[in-house]
Design a protein around this motif. Structure first.
Motif, PDB file in Angstrom:
ATOM      1  N   ASP A   1       6.247   1.769  -1.801  1.00 36.05           N
ATOM      2  CA  ASP A   1       5.225   0.938  -1.179  1.00 36.05           C
ATOM      3  C   ASP A   1       5.017   1.310   0.282  1.00 36.05           C
ATOM      4  O   ASP A   1       3.905   1.540   0.734  1.00 36.05           O
ATOM      5  N   ARG A   2       6.103   1.377   1.037  1.00 31.58           N
ATOM      6  CA  ARG A   2       6.020   1.712   2.455  1.00 31.58           C
ATOM      7  C   ARG A   2       7.357   2.249   2.927  1.00 31.58           C
ATOM      8  O   ARG A   2       8.376   2.135   2.256  1.00 31.58           O
ATOM      9  N   ASP A   3       7.315   2.861   4.091  1.00 34.49           N
ATOM     10  CA  ASP A   3       8.510   3.414   4.718  1.00 34.49           C
ATOM     11  C   ASP A   3       8.535   2.957   6.175  1.00 34.49           C
ATOM     12  O   ASP A   3       7.494   2.614   6.757  1.00 34.49           O
ATOM     13  N   GLN A   4       9.743   2.927   6.763  1.00 29.07           N
ATOM     14  CA  GLN A   4       9.870   2.502   8.158  1.00 29.07           C
ATOM     15  C   GLN A   4       9.047   3.369   9.103  1.00 29.07           C
ATOM     16  O   GLN A   4       8.603   2.908  10.152  1.00 29.07           O
ATOM     17  N   SER A   5       8.843   4.611   8.718  1.00 30.98           N
ATOM     18  CA  SER A   5       8.117   5.519   9.594  1.00 30.98           C
ATOM     19  C   SER A   5       6.612   5.478   9.383  1.00 30.98           C
ATOM     20  O   SER A   5       5.867   6.182  10.063  1.00 30.98           O
ATOM     21  N   TRP A   6       6.145   4.658   8.408  1.00 32.54           N
ATOM     22  CA  TRP A   6       4.715   4.617   8.112  1.00 32.54           C
ATOM     23  C   TRP A   6       4.078   3.393   8.765  1.00 32.54           C
ATOM     24  O   TRP A   6       4.684   2.317   8.869  1.00 32.54           O
ATOM     25  N   LYS A   7       2.845   3.544   9.142  1.00 35.44           N
ATOM     26  CA  LYS A   7       2.086   2.403   9.642  1.00 35.44           C
ATOM     27  C   LYS A   7       1.418   1.630   8.508  1.00 35.44           C
ATOM     28  O   LYS A   7       1.096   0.457   8.673  1.00 35.44           O
ATOM     29  N   TYR A   8       1.177   2.292   7.371  1.00 38.16           N
ATOM     30  CA  TYR A   8       0.407   1.678   6.292  1.00 38.16           C
ATOM     31  C   TYR A   8       1.194   1.724   4.987  1.00 38.16           C
ATOM     32  O   TYR A   8       2.114   2.516   4.818  1.00 38.16           O
ATOM     33  N   ALA A   9       0.783   0.869   4.074  1.00 45.14           N
ATOM     34  CA  ALA A   9       1.359   0.862   2.731  1.00 45.14           C
ATOM     35  C   ALA A   9       0.610   1.859   1.851  1.00 45.14           C
ATOM     36  O   ALA A   9      -0.491   2.313   2.169  1.00 45.14           O
ATOM     37  N   THR A  10       1.205   2.179   0.704  1.00 42.91           N
ATOM     38  CA  THR A  10       0.559   3.079  -0.249  1.00 42.91           C
ATOM     39  C   THR A  10      -0.697   2.412  -0.808  1.00 42.91           C
ATOM     40  O   THR A  10      -0.685   1.245  -1.209  1.00 42.91           O
ATOM     41  N   LYS A  11      -1.774   3.148  -0.834  1.00 44.70           N
ATOM     42  CA  LYS A  11      -3.092   2.601  -1.175  1.00 44.70           C
ATOM     43  C   LYS A  11      -3.557   3.128  -2.526  1.00 44.70           C
ATOM     44  O   LYS A  11      -3.286   4.272  -2.903  1.00 44.70           O
ATOM     45  N   PHE A  12      -4.293   2.264  -3.237  1.00 45.40           N
ATOM     46  CA  PHE A  12      -4.905   2.642  -4.512  1.00 45.40           C
ATOM     47  C   PHE A  12      -6.426   2.530  -4.353  1.00 45.40           C
ATOM     48  O   PHE A  12      -6.944   1.474  -3.971  1.00 45.40           O
ATOM     49  N   SER A  13      -7.139   3.605  -4.642  1.00 48.85           N
ATOM     50  CA  SER A  13      -8.602   3.629  -4.522  1.00 48.85           C
ATOM     51  C   SER A  13      -9.220   3.823  -5.891  1.00 48.85           C
ATOM     52  O   SER A  13      -8.800   4.711  -6.657  1.00 48.85           O
TER      53      SER A  13
ATOM     54  N   LEU B   1     -19.123   6.262 -18.193  1.00 43.76           N
ATOM     55  CA  LEU B   1     -18.654   5.906 -16.860  1.00 43.76           C
ATOM     56  C   LEU B   1     -17.538   6.852 -16.462  1.00 43.76           C
ATOM     57  O   LEU B   1     -16.638   7.147 -17.252  1.00 43.76           O
ATOM     58  N   GLY B   2     -17.592   7.332 -15.237  1.00 45.38           N
ATOM     59  CA  GLY B   2     -16.536   8.172 -14.699  1.00 45.38           C
ATOM     60  C   GLY B   2     -15.721   7.388 -13.687  1.00 45.38           C
ATOM     61  O   GLY B   2     -16.215   7.033 -12.620  1.00 45.38           O
ATOM     62  N   ALA B   3     -14.468   7.097 -14.021  1.00 50.34           N
ATOM     63  CA  ALA B   3     -13.578   6.346 -13.135  1.00 50.34           C
ATOM     64  C   ALA B   3     -12.593   7.317 -12.491  1.00 50.34           C
ATOM     65  O   ALA B   3     -11.921   8.081 -13.192  1.00 50.34           O
ATOM     66  N   THR B   4     -12.515   7.279 -11.172  1.00 46.94           N
ATOM     67  CA  THR B   4     -11.579   8.122 -10.431  1.00 46.94           C
ATOM     68  C   THR B   4     -10.622   7.236  -9.668  1.00 46.94           C
ATOM     69  O   THR B   4     -11.050   6.416  -8.845  1.00 46.94           O
ATOM     70  N   PHE B   5      -9.332   7.369  -9.964  1.00 46.28           N
ATOM     71  CA  PHE B   5      -8.282   6.604  -9.298  1.00 46.28           C
ATOM     72  C   PHE B   5      -7.495   7.546  -8.392  1.00 46.28           C
ATOM     73  O   PHE B   5      -7.058   8.618  -8.831  1.00 46.28           O
ATOM     74  N   LYS B   6      -7.282   7.122  -7.170  1.00 47.84           N
ATOM     75  CA  LYS B   6      -6.501   7.911  -6.227  1.00 47.84           C
ATOM     76  C   LYS B   6      -5.378   7.062  -5.643  1.00 47.84           C
ATOM     77  O   LYS B   6      -5.592   5.888  -5.304  1.00 47.84           O
ATOM     78  N   ILE B   7      -4.191   7.664  -5.544  1.00 49.67           N
ATOM     79  CA  ILE B   7      -3.035   7.010  -4.936  1.00 49.67           C
ATOM     80  C   ILE B   7      -2.749   7.751  -3.629  1.00 49.67           C
ATOM     81  O   ILE B   7      -2.466   8.950  -3.643  1.00 49.67           O
ATOM     82  N   THR B   8      -2.851   7.023  -2.531  1.00 54.48           N
ATOM     83  CA  THR B   8      -2.710   7.628  -1.202  1.00 54.48           C
ATOM     84  C   THR B   8      -1.491   7.054  -0.510  1.00 54.48           C
ATOM     85  O   THR B   8      -1.364   5.830  -0.370  1.00 54.48           O
ATOM     86  N   SER B   9      -0.623   7.933  -0.099  1.00 53.36           N
ATOM     87  CA  SER B   9       0.600   7.506   0.590  1.00 53.36           C
ATOM     88  C   SER B   9       0.265   6.917   1.957  1.00 53.36           C
ATOM     89  O   SER B   9      -0.768   7.224   2.557  1.00 53.36           O
ATOM     90  N   GLY B  10       1.163   6.065   2.457  1.00 55.66           N
ATOM     91  CA  GLY B  10       0.933   5.412   3.743  1.00 55.66           C
ATOM     92  C   GLY B  10       1.364   6.234   4.952  1.00 55.66           C
ATOM     93  O   GLY B  10       1.354   5.722   6.079  1.00 55.66           O
ATOM     94  N   ASP B  11       1.740   7.501   4.745  1.00 57.67           N
ATOM     95  CA  ASP B  11       2.161   8.321   5.882  1.00 57.67           C
ATOM     96  C   ASP B  11       0.958   8.660   6.756  1.00 57.67           C
ATOM     97  O   ASP B  11      -0.192   8.398   6.404  1.00 57.67           O
ATOM     98  N   ALA B  12       1.244   9.244   7.910  1.00 59.83           N
ATOM     99  CA  ALA B  12       0.183   9.518   8.877  1.00 59.83           C
ATOM    100  C   ALA B  12      -0.828  10.520   8.349  1.00 59.83           C
ATOM    101  O   ALA B  12      -1.994  10.512   8.754  1.00 59.83           O
ATOM    102  N   ASP B  13      -0.401  11.402   7.443  1.00 60.96           N
ATOM    103  CA  ASP B  13      -1.320  12.375   6.864  1.00 60.96           C
ATOM    104  C   ASP B  13      -2.163  11.786   5.744  1.00 60.96           C
ATOM    105  O   ASP B  13      -3.087  12.440   5.261  1.00 60.96           O
ATOM    106  N   ALA B  14      -1.846  10.556   5.319  1.00 60.25           N
ATOM    107  CA  ALA B  14      -2.533   9.936   4.181  1.00 60.25           C
ATOM    108  C   ALA B  14      -2.536  10.888   2.990  1.00 60.25           C
ATOM    109  O   ALA B  14      -3.572  11.208   2.402  1.00 60.25           O
TER     110      ALA B  14
END
Length: 770
Positions: free
Chosen positions: A164-176, A263-276
């Protein structure tokens, strides 16, 4: 309590169907990296409630990668405060260790997730994962999920988790989530991947290991691979995979039911690190099931077009003012070959049927069609004798075969012809050959029985009434329907007539109407022979050899005939062979070899070349180019019939639709928008041809028959519809119509056209002058 808990889980669990039209949309470089953190989708189940318009998608998969807190798997470099070194990865926050960068060799349980996540993970592991998760349904004996696992040729690291998150991250893991219809955006939203607010996907983090195992990790890659993937013998066991693999579920109410679309569904999982860092990307194509009413309408629309064209062809043959006759032997064989009569009857029933067959079979190529294309095309599959009856597998007729929970569930790894059969409703590939040959035999025998009853009924009527209009023995030669009546002919001659009758019957059905689908299914059976019944392959071989032998024999007899004029003037000969050439000019008689050879080559391409979609497109395009050149160079049809132009246009349009299908070639990897628009354009082209090339042409033929009934000058009446209209205006035939309705019969002009005589009788019965 346990019973109530189990009951609640059963009630909350949604049903869905496994779909195979999905792919991992991470860049190839990322997928090939053994150390980069990434999610590999293995199973996808979907459900679409057309009433509530709610779409639910569940994805099962596994995770590979070395580090949970450094998803990009790069060495962490400490920022040089003096600016002497350039930071090439990313800047760490306060969680970065002051002593310098380091590589993380594994994930330490409990470091980043917190106690609550661990407790949720440990409580009722399997059941917890299945709450709100789609329970998959699927057809067939084996669901091919094994090839979705990580490539065994790449030495993946399995020590990383999606957290979900790490001490070094500003953001949580995101789902788009991004849902599109062709080039139109339907839905777009971002939410948390692990936490559980509204609209989240409820993933249990740390996300990686199988559900029944704990979150521990080791440096032993083999041990970690077993923890992630499970035993190899269970990797095609859908029940095992859906209980063991980690998953997430996305649910959304959509604004429409989206009929005739995908329908075309695209799911992306983006880490909360600075590089996203993008650690997961799944593209899923979901095709909502076409409602039964629409399917029925499309089926009967295509059948109605063919019936309408057939009726117009029969009426034009029987009622045309030049050589029209009610003699079924003559008008069914184009006897007399009058050019204006041929103009009315062509393009006719056989041309329309062959176009429908081409439309359906070009939807059976081994290509990556948009999801809606084959279900729409399947509504015309009756034209190639594919019906929803699994005769070989002896399964009951099911309207929902290969469709479940509101979506289509065709096997993406199957051949295109198999997927078309699945769209029709056939359960196995073995049912394809049996369906086509069985219905072909039924039509053949049915035609014989019906016309035998008709002939014997007419003979009985004449005998009972004592009135025999003519001696039919000279007309009892091979007829396209295979009917015979034996009155006062020698036994030897009767046997010869019967032989010729059935020869003509096979010629009409096998070489004009159903040559293309029969050759296609027979050659397709050879393609699947390795996993099909040996008896079916033997039957396909026998049928194909028989048809090709008959075809070669008839072609040889026509090609080497001593007197070509006899082929057109002798009615028995015309009834036997005429179906192959009875619209061509006598001097271009041998052109018949071109269409029949092209149909055989198309059938072989549709059936035998299923392993390569691009090869199918290439040969089909070559067939159309040959046809275009042959029609343009030979001009086999009489100029007055306009059939040279019609067939030239048909071939050009077929070539255009085939070239457009290049967008469906899997190696091109076209976007959903390109494939969707291309599919709609191709369907639109077929609709335009059916409307303008057949329906309006048949309607024009019927109107011309009506108008020609009021033309008094036969020679002036020859030509197109415009010439007839000018002739009517010149002779004032509209006055005749008024006379028919309001004058006494004895005052009618003579001679009166046939249709005018009918109207005269109608006026006499109504006695409108009183």
């Amino acid at each position: 309590m346990l019973l109530l808990l189990a009951l609640s889980l059963f009630v909350c669990q949604a049903t869905a169907a496994l779909v195979s039209t999905f792919d991992n949309c991470l860049p190839q470089t990322a997928r090939d990296s053994p150390t980069r953190l990434q999610f590999h989708p293995i199973l996808v189940a979907a459900e679409f409630d057309s009433k509530l318009r709610e779409l639910t998608i569940t994805v099962w998969g596994t995770v590979t990668g070395r580090s949970s807190t450094s998803p990009a798997a790069r060495r962490k470099i400490r920022r040089d405060l003096e600016g002497t070194r350039e930071l090439w990865v990313r800047e760490w926050d306060e969680g970065y260790e002051k002593e310098g960068g380091h590589e993380e060799e594994g994930w330490v349980a409990g470091r980043n997730s917190g106690v609550d996540s661990l407790k949720k993970r440990q409580f009722n592991k399997i059941a917890q994962a299945n709450i709100s998760q789609a329970s998959p349904t699927y057809f067939g004996k084996v669901y091919n999920a094994g090839y979705r696992f990580p490539d065994p040729s790449i030495d993946y690291n399995y020590t990383g988790f999606i957290v979900d998150r790490d001490q070094s991250w500003k953001y949580a893991t995101k789902f788009s989530a991004n849902v599109v219809l062709a080039s139109f955006l339907v839905y777009k939203n971002d939410t948390f991947f692990c936490e559980k607010p509204i609209n989240s996907v409820n993933a249990i983090c740390p996300f990686g290991n199988r559900v029944s195992l704990d979150n521990s990790t080791t440096t032993d890659r083999t041990d970690m691979m077993v923890k992630r993937l499970g035993p190899e013998e269970f990797r095609n066991d859908v029940t095992y995979l859906t209980h063991e693999l980690p998953s997430f579920t996305w649910r959304r109410v959509l604004p429409s039911s989206y009929q005739f679309a995908s329908l075309g569904a695209t799911f992306k999982i983006t880490s909360g690190d600075a590089d996203a860092t993008n650690v997961g990307c799944i593209h899923i194509e979901v095709t909502p099931e076409i409602q039964k009413g629409y399917n029925t309408a499309l089926t009967w629309l295509s059948a109605g077009i063919l019936i309408f064209v057939g009726i117009a062809t029969i009426l034009a043959s029987a009622l045309n003012p030049w050589n029209g006759t009610t003699d079924v032997f003559k008008f069914s064989s184009n006897f007399g070959m009058d050019e204006d009569m041929l103009r009315l009857v062509t393009p006719g029933f056989a041309d329309c049927l062959q176009w429908l067959q081409f439309m359906v079979l070009t939807g059976s190529l081994s290509l990556s069609y948009p999801g809606f294309y084959q279900p729409i095309i399947a509504n015309g599959a009756w034209s190639v004798l594919l019906l929803n009856t699994s005769l070989f597998s002896q399964a009951p007729i099911k309207a929902n075969a290969w469709r479940a929970d509101g979506i289509y569930t065709f096997q993406a790894w199957a051949y295109g012809f198999e997927r078309l059969a699945q769209a029709v409703g056939l359960l196995t590939a073995n049912d394809i050959l049996v369906s086509v040959l069985a219905y072909f035999a039924v039509l053949l025998v049915g035609a014989v029985v019906i016309f035998q009853l008709w002939f014997w009924g007419r003979w009985a009527f004449w005998k009972l009434t004592g009135v025999e209009e003519e001696d039919l023995t000279s007309r009892n030669w091979p007829f396209t329907a295979g009917a015979l009546i034996f009155t006062g002919v020698e036994a030897e001659r009767s046997l010869l007539i019967q032989y010729y009758c059935y020869l003509g019957l096979v010629s009409r059905f096998a070489f004009t109407y159903f040559l293309l689908p029969v050759v296609t299914v027979c050659t397709f059976q050879f393609t699947i022979a390795d996993h099909s019944a040996t008896a079916l392959t033997a039957i396909a071989c026998i049928v194909l050899i028989t048809i090709l032998s008959f075809c070669g024999l008839l072609c040889y007899m026509i090609w080497t005939h001593d007197r070509p004029s006899e082929l057109f003037d002798d009615l028995p000969t015309l009834l036997i062979h005429g179906t192959l050439y009875n619209t061509h000019r006598e001097k271009h008689l041998r052109y018949f070899v071109v269409p029949i050879s092209m149909n055989i080559l198309r059938g072989i391409t549709f059936g035998a070349l299923q392993p390569s979609g691009i090869a199918q497109i290439t040969i089909l395009a070559a067939c159309e180019i040959v046809t275009i050149l042959a029609v343009y160079g030979i001009k086999p049809y009489a100029r007055a019939t306009s059939m040279n132009l019609w067939h030239f246009i048909f071939s050009v349009v077929r070539l255009l639709t085939i070239l457009l299908m290049m967008a469906f070639v899997p190696s091109i990897n076209a976007t959903d928008a390109v494939k969707g628009w291309t599919g709609w354009v191709i369907l639109g082209i077929h609709a335009v041809v059916l409307l303008f090339g057949f329906v309006l042409k048949a309607l024009q033929t019927l109107l011309e028959l009506i108008v020609r009934g009021y033309s008094t000058d036969e020679e002036a009446a020859r030509g197109g519809f415009a010439k007839v209209r000018r002739d009517i205006s010149r002779t004032g035939c509209c006055h005749h119509l008024c006379v028919v309705l309001f004058r006494k019969p004895e005052t009618f002009p003579s001679p009166l056209p046939p249709l005018g005589m009918q109207m005269m009788n109608l006026g006499s019965r109504l006695d409108l002058d009183k």
